[in-house]
Design a protein around this motif. Structure first.
Motif, short mmCIF file in Angstrom:
data_model
loop_
_atom_site.label_atom_id
_atom_site.label_comp_id
_atom_site.label_asym_id
_atom_site.label_seq_id
_atom_site.Cartn_x
_atom_site.Cartn_y
_atom_site.Cartn_z
N TRP A 90 -85.38 39.31 -27.62
CA TRP A 90 -85.66 38.84 -26.18
C TRP A 90 -85.91 37.29 -25.97
O TRP A 90 -86.29 37.16 -25.02
CB TRP A 90 -86.54 39.95 -25.52
N LEU A 91 -86.29 36.67 -27.09
CA LEU A 91 -86.68 35.52 -27.10
C LEU A 91 -85.58 34.44 -27.40
O LEU A 91 -84.38 34.83 -28.01
CB LEU A 91 -87.95 35.32 -28.21
N PRO A 92 -85.74 33.13 -26.88
CA PRO A 92 -84.70 32.29 -26.90
C PRO A 92 -83.93 32.22 -28.55
O PRO A 92 -82.73 31.89 -28.80
CB PRO A 92 -85.08 30.83 -26.41
N PRO A 93 -84.84 31.75 -29.47
CA PRO A 93 -84.54 31.88 -30.78
C PRO A 93 -83.61 32.77 -31.33
O PRO A 93 -82.47 32.69 -31.83
CB PRO A 93 -85.70 31.57 -31.62
N GLY A 94 -84.06 33.97 -30.81
CA GLY A 94 -83.19 35.23 -31.24
C GLY A 94 -81.89 35.36 -30.62
O GLY A 94 -80.83 35.53 -31.21
N GLY A 95 -81.54 34.94 -29.16
CA GLY A 95 -80.65 34.98 -28.57
C GLY A 95 -79.64 33.71 -29.27
O GLY A 95 -78.46 34.10 -29.17
N SER A 96 -80.14 32.68 -29.50
CA SER A 96 -79.19 31.84 -30.11
C SER A 96 -78.73 32.11 -31.56
O SER A 96 -77.51 31.81 -31.90
CB SER A 96 -80.34 30.31 -30.31
N HIS A 141 -65.73 39.64 -30.91
CA HIS A 141 -66.49 40.53 -30.67
C HIS A 141 -67.92 40.35 -30.10
O HIS A 141 -68.94 40.65 -30.36
CB HIS A 141 -66.77 41.56 -31.99
N GLN A 142 -67.87 39.12 -29.54
CA GLN A 142 -68.91 38.49 -28.73
C GLN A 142 -69.59 39.28 -27.85
O GLN A 142 -68.86 39.96 -26.95
CB GLN A 142 -68.75 37.05 -28.14
N HIS A 143 -71.05 39.20 -27.77
CA HIS A 143 -71.69 40.26 -26.70
C HIS A 143 -72.30 39.19 -25.85
O HIS A 143 -72.67 38.07 -25.98
CB HIS A 143 -72.64 40.88 -27.38
N ALA A 144 -72.62 39.74 -24.51
CA ALA A 144 -72.92 39.07 -23.53
C ALA A 144 -74.69 38.93 -23.58
O ALA A 144 -75.21 38.05 -23.08
CB ALA A 144 -72.70 39.63 -21.95
N PHE A 145 -75.25 40.01 -24.45
CA PHE A 145 -76.69 39.98 -24.43
C PHE A 145 -77.49 38.79 -24.74
O PHE A 145 -78.38 38.18 -24.07
CB PHE A 145 -77.12 41.11 -25.18
N PRO A 146 -76.94 38.01 -25.81
CA PRO A 146 -77.76 36.93 -26.23
C PRO A 146 -77.72 35.93 -25.28
O PRO A 146 -78.53 35.01 -25.19
CB PRO A 146 -77.23 36.63 -27.70
N PHE A 147 -76.60 35.64 -24.62
CA PHE A 147 -76.30 34.83 -23.44
C PHE A 147 -77.07 35.02 -22.40
O PHE A 147 -77.85 34.10 -21.77
CB PHE A 147 -74.81 34.64 -23.15
N LEU A 148 -77.30 36.27 -22.11
CA LEU A 148 -78.15 36.66 -20.84
C LEU A 148 -79.66 36.11 -21.23
O LEU A 148 -80.31 35.87 -20.30
CB LEU A 148 -78.03 37.89 -20.49
N VAL A 149 -79.96 36.45 -22.47
CA VAL A 149 -81.32 36.12 -22.94
C VAL A 149 -81.67 34.59 -22.64
O VAL A 149 -82.69 34.19 -21.97
CB VAL A 149 -81.65 36.58 -24.29
#
Length: 397
Positions: A338-344, A357-365
């Protein structure tokens, strides 16, 4: 005789003169006595001065007040903060990385017949050997299980193979997890007398054998992202809030391009999907810059402290880039996504190794943190230490 009388009178006159002199000296003595009184008066004034000095001494600020308003106070605070930060920095990374231990490893199991005794015994042996649980996801066919690997739902696939078992690991899903499984499976097989075949069905790229390159480029984007915002605050103070956001976008785009170009074209460490990786790095840098700008309007000159704490002390160790989240302490494994480094890291990892197979979740974070930073910065922009003077904003003299 007359002359003698005159002489006597003369002497008497001189005696009168003496008396006159005596009177004069008496007056002089009295005058000196007056001056002595003046000295007593001066001593009296000296007493007043001493009493005033006593009042001044009593009115002087305390040592704490003097220290508080001296440059030594800020210097001492910085010394204490740096010392504490050094310990926290070393502690957070050591806690996360020094001894990665599996807690729960999502594993696909192909059980068309609800499993064989051999497979069940092997799973039990693996959990005992790892001191952890294999979180089993049952799939009816092997292709379905492999699709789960591509979707990053599971980290390995366990299936029957003749009299033994086959364990397919995915190095690209997490090099540290694949290493743990690869080392444990043959030992368990020998202990049970069960043949075990281990293979990596999705290996890392040759230029990144330890799977750390994605962590490094994400770390660079995070750190340079907020350093850029700091430098704008120091060297471009006259920028208005909208201009500051625009220049943050500018250095994020150029910085993301530079990172991707050097790692891919220059060093050949990773074969990147260039445009997608560039945009992820740029979004990461912009988000990091706006997080600092947000804290800058909230905490002023101390904004680096919460920025460093959120992005570096907490965000980077829990991002899953250096150690996959199944091996992180449970709390870090949940917070990091849920933090920017993890999303990146998550977005970049999928872009490089699981294309399609890209997910939307990290971009939403990343987008949520960027929007939060922009909203707070814009709402309290009047508190930002910068901007140009205008006729409406010029201070009155």
């Amino acid at each position: 005789m007359g002359n003698e009388a005159n002489d006597d009178r003369s002497e008497d006159g001189s005696g009168g003169g003496e008396r006159a002199d005596g009177g004069s000296s008496g007056r002089a003595e009295r005058s000196e006595g007056g001056r002595g009184g003046g000295e007593r008066s001066e001593r009296g004034r000296g007493g007043d001065e001493r009493s005033e000095g006593g009042r001044q001494e009593r009115g002087r600020p305390s040592w704490w007040s003097a220290f508080r308003h001296s440059p030594f106070f800020s210097a001492t605070v910085v010394v204490l903060i740096i010392s504490a930060g050094a310990g926290l920095f070393a502690g957070s990374y050591t806690y996360a990385f020094a001894n990665p231990t599996p807690h729960r490893i999502p594993t696909a199991v192909v059980l068309p017949d609800h499993g064989t005794p051999t497979e069940k015994a092997f799973v039990d042996g693996m959990e005992k050997a790892l001191h952890a649980s294999l979180r089993l996801h049952v799939y009816p066919t092997y292709p379905r299980a492999r699709e789960a690997v591509e979707e990053q739902t599971v980290f390995a696939v366990l299936r029957a193979r003749g009299r033994g078992v086959a364990l397919d690991v995915s190095g690209a899903s997490g090099a540290s997890v694949a290493q743990v499984l690869t080392e444990a499976a043959p030992k368990v097989g020998r202990a049970l007398g069960v043949p075990v075949l281990v293979r990596d069905v999705n290996p890392l790229q040759p230029g990144d054998p330890r799977g750390l390159a994605i962590f490094y480029i994400s770390l660079a984007a995070v750190v340079i992202g907020f350093i850029g915002a700091i430098q704008l605050s120091v060297h471009a103070r006259a920028l208005e809030p909208g201009e500051r956001i625009a220049f943050t976008v500018a250095y994020a785009l150029l910085g993301g391009f530079a990172i991707a170009a050097i790692v891919d074209w220059g060093l050949g460490a990773l074969d990147l999907p260039f445009l997608e990786s560039w945009m992820i790095l740029a979004l990461t840098m912009f988000t990091s810059g706006m997080v600092f700008s947000m804290f800058n309007v909230l905490f002023g000159r101390w904004a680096l402290i919460p920025t460093w704490g959120l992005m570096v002390l907490l965000g980077n160790p829990s991002s899953g880039g250096a150690v996959s989240w199944p091996l992180l302490p449970s709390l870090l494994g949940h917070i990091g996504r849920w933090l920017p480094p993890g999303g990146s890291v998550n977005a970049q990892h999928t872009a490089v190794y699981f294309r399609g197979h890209q997910h939307a979740f990290p971009f939403l974070v990343l987008a949520a943190w960027a929007l939060l930073g922009c909203a707070v910065f814009w709402t309290w922009r009047h508190r930002h230490p910068g901007g140009r003077e205008t006729p409406l904003r010029r201070p009155e003299r």
